[in-house]
Design a protein around this motif. Structure first.
Motif, PDB file in Angstrom:
ATOM      1  N   THR A   1      -7.282  93.653  74.584  1.00 40.34           N
ATOM      2  CA  THR A   1      -7.505  93.176  75.791  1.00 40.34           C
ATOM      3  C   THR A   1      -6.937  93.869  76.987  1.00 40.34           C
ATOM      4  O   THR A   1      -5.670  94.227  76.939  1.00 40.34           O
TER       5      THR A   1
ATOM      6  N   SER B   1     -13.320  94.933  75.711  1.00 38.43           N
ATOM      7  CA  SER B   1     -11.677  94.821  76.043  1.00 38.43           C
ATOM      8  C   SER B   1     -11.657  94.153  77.464  1.00 38.43           C
ATOM      9  O   SER B   1     -10.311  93.737  77.585  1.00 38.43           O
TER      10      SER B   1
ATOM     11  N   TRP C   1     -12.373  91.242  78.471  1.00 39.45           N
ATOM     12  CA  TRP C   1     -12.072  89.975  78.402  1.00 39.45           C
ATOM     13  C   TRP C   1     -10.960  89.498  77.267  1.00 39.45           C
ATOM     14  O   TRP C   1     -10.626  90.316  76.504  1.00 39.45           O
ATOM     15  N   SER C   2     -10.540  88.375  77.427  1.00 38.41           N
ATOM     16  CA  SER C   2      -9.585  87.814  76.392  1.00 38.41           C
ATOM     17  C   SER C   2     -10.349  87.730  75.121  1.00 38.41           C
ATOM     18  O   SER C   2     -11.675  87.562  74.991  1.00 38.41           O
ATOM     19  N   ARG C   3      -9.678  87.233  74.066  1.00 38.95           N
ATOM     20  CA  ARG C   3     -10.372  87.017  72.528  1.00 38.95           C
ATOM     21  C   ARG C   3     -11.399  86.114  72.722  1.00 38.95           C
ATOM     22  O   ARG C   3     -12.513  86.084  71.911  1.00 38.95           O
TER      23      ARG C   3
ATOM     24  N   GLN D   1     -14.287  87.405  74.527  1.00 36.85           N
ATOM     25  CA  GLN D   1     -15.014  88.326  73.699  1.00 36.85           C
ATOM     26  C   GLN D   1     -16.109  87.716  72.872  1.00 36.85           C
ATOM     27  O   GLN D   1     -17.409  88.085  72.653  1.00 36.85           O
TER      28      GLN D   1
END
Length: 307
Positions: free
Chosen positions: A28, A222, A224-226, A229
């Motif tokens: 991230t 990358s 975005w947060s997981r 994503q």
């Protein structure tokens, strides 16, 4: 001496065999700072390499404060004890869709990078210290002191691809996801990929140059947060969209044990994606030499059209 090979006990082999999902595993970071540093890298490369450890530690601290990912890079090839590059090549990138950019600059002293506005870089402000890069970069993680799978699996991919595309493929220190090696990050989009081979890495480099997302091995952007994503990739798959800038994450919020993520298409459509985390059984080492643990994977539970 024969070249070491991965074994059935290595983390990347186990992860692939167990079918661990790739989406939601990208690092991230809205922005990247890539500093050329030849020679050996330690497990914590910014403070364990030929780079001045005080400078490396300060670069790390400033990057961590605002979300700029600082990595070391080197040209593929023999580098057992190569001295410092003079001048050093530095790449700066911002990854947000529709506003991504990549610039390069040469510095004689890595300490000069401490003059950069890291906060501005994270916000997407061009530092205007270098020149725009017309071609994308592919950073292939080969930090064997951090995890042997990255070096054993990543280095052959970097070597062959760099011979085909000089200056566009670099070895990189840790970018996350040892067990997904060979792992790479494409700049300036920030899309991360895993379990690559030479052919799929070639596809990634080509797709990035064309402004689209490569369909195989994508771990997420990358930016975005997981959770973001996974939501973005789920929506992309649902609508068949490959244009890298066509889909954005516009909001995230916790909802009980899960997350709700608003994903928008530039044509005005929007979706709310409900996501949860699922333990990945059985336990496995998330990095070579580590004790087995149970990682979690983010998965979409529902996708609702809201616009």
């Amino acid at each position: 001496m024969p070249r070491p090979v991965v074994s059935d006990a290595d983390c990347a082999v186990l992860s692939a065999r167990l079918g661990e999902p790739l989406p939601g595993t990208a690092p991230t970071a809205p922005a990247w700072l890539c500093l050329e540093q030849p020679g050996p890298w330690g497990d914590k490369a910014l403070v364990r390499s030929h780079l001045d450890p005080a400078v490396g530690a300060e670069l790390q601290r400033r990057g961590d404060e605002v979300g700029v990912r600082v990595v070391l890079i080197r040209r593929p090839g023999h580098h057992a004890d190569t001295g410092p590059a003079e001048p050093r090549r530095v790449y700066l990138a911002h990854t947000r869709p529709g506003a991504s950019w990549l610039e390069q600059v040469a510095v004689r002293d890595a300490k000069d990078l401490l003059d950069l506005d890291f906060g501005g870089l994270a916000r997407g402000e061009r530092p205007e210290v270098g020149e725009p890069c017309a071609d994308p970069l592919l950073l292939v993680c080969t930090n064997g002191r951090r995890d042997r799978c990255c070096a054993l699996l990543g280095r052959p991919v970097a070597d062959e691809l760099a011979a085909r595309h000089p200056g566009r493929v670099w070895e990189s220190t840790h970018t996350g996801g040892h067990r997904l090696a060979p792992a790479a990050v494409a700049l300036p989009t920030g899309y991360a990929y895993g379990r690559l081979d030479v052919a799929t890495a070639e596809d990634v480099l080509r797709a990035t140059a064309e402004g689209v997302v490569a369909p195989v091995g994508c771990r997420g952007r990358s930016t975005w947060s997981r959770f973001g994503q996974v939501a973005e990739l789920v929506v992309r798959e649902r609508v068949g969209e490959r244009d890298a800038d066509a889909v954005l994450v516009e909001g995230e919020r916790a909802d009980g044990d899960g997350w709700r993520v608003l994903v928008a298409h530039r044509d005005g459509r929007a979706w709310e994606v409900l996501l949860g985390e699922r333990p990945q059984e059985p336990p496995r080492p998330v990095s070579c030499g580590k004790a087995p643990s149970t990682p979690s994977a983010v998965e979409a539970l529902s996708v609702t059209r809201v616009g």
